[in-house]
Write a protein that holds these residues in place. Sequence first.
Motif, PDB file in Angstrom:
ATOM      1  N   HIS A 196       8.755  43.341  29.678  1.00 24.26           N
ATOM      2  CA  HIS A 196       8.469  42.478  28.667  1.00 24.26           C
ATOM      3  C   HIS A 196       9.389  41.274  28.580  1.00 24.26           C
ATOM      4  O   HIS A 196       8.541  40.216  28.353  1.00 24.26           O
ATOM      5  N   ARG A 197      10.374  41.366  28.716  1.00 22.87           N
ATOM      6  CA  ARG A 197      11.254  40.086  28.569  1.00 22.87           C
ATOM      7  C   ARG A 197      10.943  39.278  29.788  1.00 22.87           C
ATOM      8  O   ARG A 197      10.824  37.871  29.643  1.00 22.87           O
ATOM      9  N   ASP A 230       2.978  43.889  19.562  1.00 24.72           N
ATOM     10  CA  ASP A 230       4.337  43.853  18.528  1.00 24.72           C
ATOM     11  C   ASP A 230       5.427  43.211  18.924  1.00 24.72           C
ATOM     12  O   ASP A 230       6.304  42.463  18.292  1.00 24.72           O
ATOM     13  N   TYR A 231       5.702  43.176  20.426  1.00 29.64           N
ATOM     14  CA  TYR A 231       6.969  42.554  20.943  1.00 29.64           C
ATOM     15  C   TYR A 231       6.762  41.189  21.521  1.00 29.64           C
ATOM     16  O   TYR A 231       7.644  40.377  21.441  1.00 29.64           O
ATOM     17  N   ASP A 282      17.013  46.251  26.291  1.00 26.39           N
ATOM     18  CA  ASP A 282      16.766  46.057  24.838  1.00 26.39           C
ATOM     19  C   ASP A 282      17.259  44.738  24.275  1.00 26.39           C
ATOM     20  O   ASP A 282      17.367  44.654  23.083  1.00 26.39           O
ATOM     21  N   ASN A 283      17.465  43.818  25.193  1.00 23.91           N
ATOM     22  CA  ASN A 283      18.040  42.503  24.839  1.00 23.91           C
ATOM     23  C   ASN A 283      19.165  42.316  23.883  1.00 23.91           C
ATOM     24  O   ASN A 283      19.079  41.632  22.884  1.00 23.91           O
ATOM     25  N   CYS A 284      20.184  43.348  24.046  1.00 25.36           N
ATOM     26  CA  CYS A 284      21.214  43.536  23.032  1.00 25.36           C
ATOM     27  C   CYS A 284      22.345  42.548  23.295  1.00 25.36           C
ATOM     28  O   CYS A 284      23.211  42.466  22.582  1.00 25.36           O
ATOM     29  N   ILE A 285      22.323  41.981  24.620  1.00 27.14           N
ATOM     30  CA  ILE A 285      23.385  41.042  25.027  1.00 27.14           C
ATOM     31  C   ILE A 285      23.326  39.718  24.834  1.00 27.14           C
ATOM     32  O   ILE A 285      22.325  39.147  25.517  1.00 27.14           O
ATOM     33  N   GLU A 286      24.234  38.995  24.314  1.00 31.00           N
ATOM     34  CA  GLU A 286      24.129  37.627  24.349  1.00 31.00           C
ATOM     35  C   GLU A 286      25.520  37.035  24.554  1.00 31.00           C
ATOM     36  O   GLU A 286      26.434  37.660  24.497  1.00 31.00           O
ATOM     37  N   SER A 334       8.734  33.836  23.144  1.00 34.12           N
ATOM     38  CA  SER A 334       7.529  34.253  23.432  1.00 34.12           C
ATOM     39  C   SER A 334       7.895  36.099  23.304  1.00 34.12           C
ATOM     40  O   SER A 334       7.164  36.864  23.066  1.00 34.12           O
ATOM     41  N   LEU A 335       9.263  36.315  22.862  1.00 36.93           N
ATOM     42  CA  LEU A 335       9.662  37.726  22.704  1.00 36.93           C
ATOM     43  C   LEU A 335      10.074  37.688  21.218  1.00 36.93           C
ATOM     44  O   LEU A 335      11.197  37.026  20.813  1.00 36.93           O
TER      45      LEU A 335
END
Lengths: 67, 245, 351
Positions: free
Chosen positions: B31-32, B61-62, A60-64, B13-14
């Motif tokens: 997706h990523r 949508d993503y 979920d791309n939560c970590i940076e 792109s995301l």
Amino acid sequence: MVKLKIDREKCKGCMLCVSFCPKGALSAEEKLNKRGIKPVKFKEEAGCIGCRMCMIICPDNCIETEK
Amino acid sequence: MKNKQKNFAQSRSLRNISTHYCPGCGHGIAHRLIAETIDELGIREKVIAVAPVGCAVIAYDYWDFDCSEAAHGRAMAVATAIKRVRPQNIVFTYQGDGDLAAIGTNETIHAANRGENISVVFINNAIYGMTGGQMAPTTLLGQKTATTLSGRDARLQGHPLKISEMLAVLPGVKFVERVSLHSPQEVMKTKKAVHQIFKNQIDNLGFSLVEILSPCPTYWGISPKGALEWIRDVMSKEFPLGRIK
Amino acid sequence: MTGNEAIAEGAIQAGCDFYAGYPITPQNELTAYMAKEMPRKTRVFIQAESEIAAINMVFGAAAAGARAMTSSSSPGISLKQEGISYLAGAQLPAVIVNIMRGGPGLGNIMPSQADYFQATRGGGHGDYHCPVLAPSSVQEAYDLMFLSFELADKYRNPVMILGDGMLGQMMEPLCVRRSAFGVRRYKKPWALTGCRGRRPNVVKSFFIREGDLETFNLLLQKKYHTIRREEQRWEGLFLEDARVVVVAYGTMARIAKSAVVNLRKAGRRVGLIRPVTLWPFPVEAFENSVKLKAQSAKRPRYLVLEMSYGQMVEDVKLTLNGRATIEFLGRSGGGVPGEREIEKQILKLLS
């Protein structure tokens, strides 16, 4: 020392990052987020080595990273 | 960590929004990886994606590039036409196992056999997620689903369909690799394969497909961590990882 | 040139960029013509693996901004219905040619008009319509290809050409007159071309948020309302003083016309309405003819002729809504009402 920033509202609590962290620098928070789950929090004192395992496995791309 | 690109959330792109996927679902990672690849290759403004029917139906949508819907199973027919009409664009499909290997098998085999110069991302999670966990063509023997209550039985439902191996024998197919999302190391390998299928299209090499073994903790009925272990210990035995063609 | 070839040539002249089709009789000459001529003009021809693949290729080509077309015959058109529904739902322009054959099921390869309901009621799932054009000669088949692509682009909607096996196979001289129509190229800012210099485009028919789909359907209904108002087309013959009006389309209208002309020569007051658009149904033609008849004392009479057991007759009844006597004569499964039979029926109504 690497610091991680975690988007606690985006986190869905799958805890995959926790299981792949070699330093034990991630764990579940006690407080619930808006989704009603306990998101992951970063423990600075655990000594993150910046291996990025958590970022790579997070769905979920939560970590940076934080400078 | 100096490299800012490694902050995935900032992928051009995301879109920086939450997905509707369940906790621990592999779609978010896939997706990523696609978005990162497209950014790295600098092709965002040329890309036209074709989204499937299934859990990833609203992938558009993503992602932050042009995208078409396709009827269930028809993504490769749609992609074929887009690429033929606009050969200068980069066209890829993103399809699940039901979409690509059950209802859309015909479109899949013939797009591959024509050697269409498209890239295909095939998400294999051995189940129908969106409709509630029914048997997929790739469901393992013995795997319990909403429609195989006592586990898939070869005598009744046949064996898991190895569509990637089937496609690999076709002369029109340039590249087939099976990868997995079950650990950060495997995710990195997946990224490389995703990169390769786009690169092949840019180089006009023809039909390239990456099959990604992806976790569905919800309908497998196990924890996100357990789902990754199941891929490692069970699923990847039935679907061996590595370059097929 | 055959009707099938005239349709193909018309499509090419009208700027068709993309054709995908699958073999099925009696429309194979159309696909063959496209296979020969499209590559010569560096346009795309694909023989698809099925009718389903063909219509979804049309979806892709249309989404990418091309003038796209497919053709088939009845059973193949049934297979395409899902794709046509998606085209309507994604508001994509495309042209679908149905050279009808006998049904139901595999039926036979004889001419038929039994797909009228399927064509005019939408055909696939959901609340949508396709404009349906019904040529009755080889020349008109050619001419209507210009209109079909024009309507498709103008309204961003699939358009259907409804012919039958007789028209498809029939040989007639053809006047190739592209300049008479002109080809207008529409701007397609919604098309998928890559998002250079703009925000990404998405082509879709999926509206998951509550209320969105209803709003979208209202938008479609508004479009269909405009089409109903603006795009009715028909041919009327001897309607001024006709006591009996014959209604027929396509090949059936050729035979009907011949019977009507014969009887006129004999001094009988009979006329013809030949719908060219089956959807929108040319209600104006009927309103005009009812008005004309209101001046005479006799209740107006209509004779509907079809190569089916009564499909368009329902639209005639809906249009006239009890204001006239409506008789029907039809055959199906390959049978065609003959001229004598039609004349006899007209005379009966006149008496």
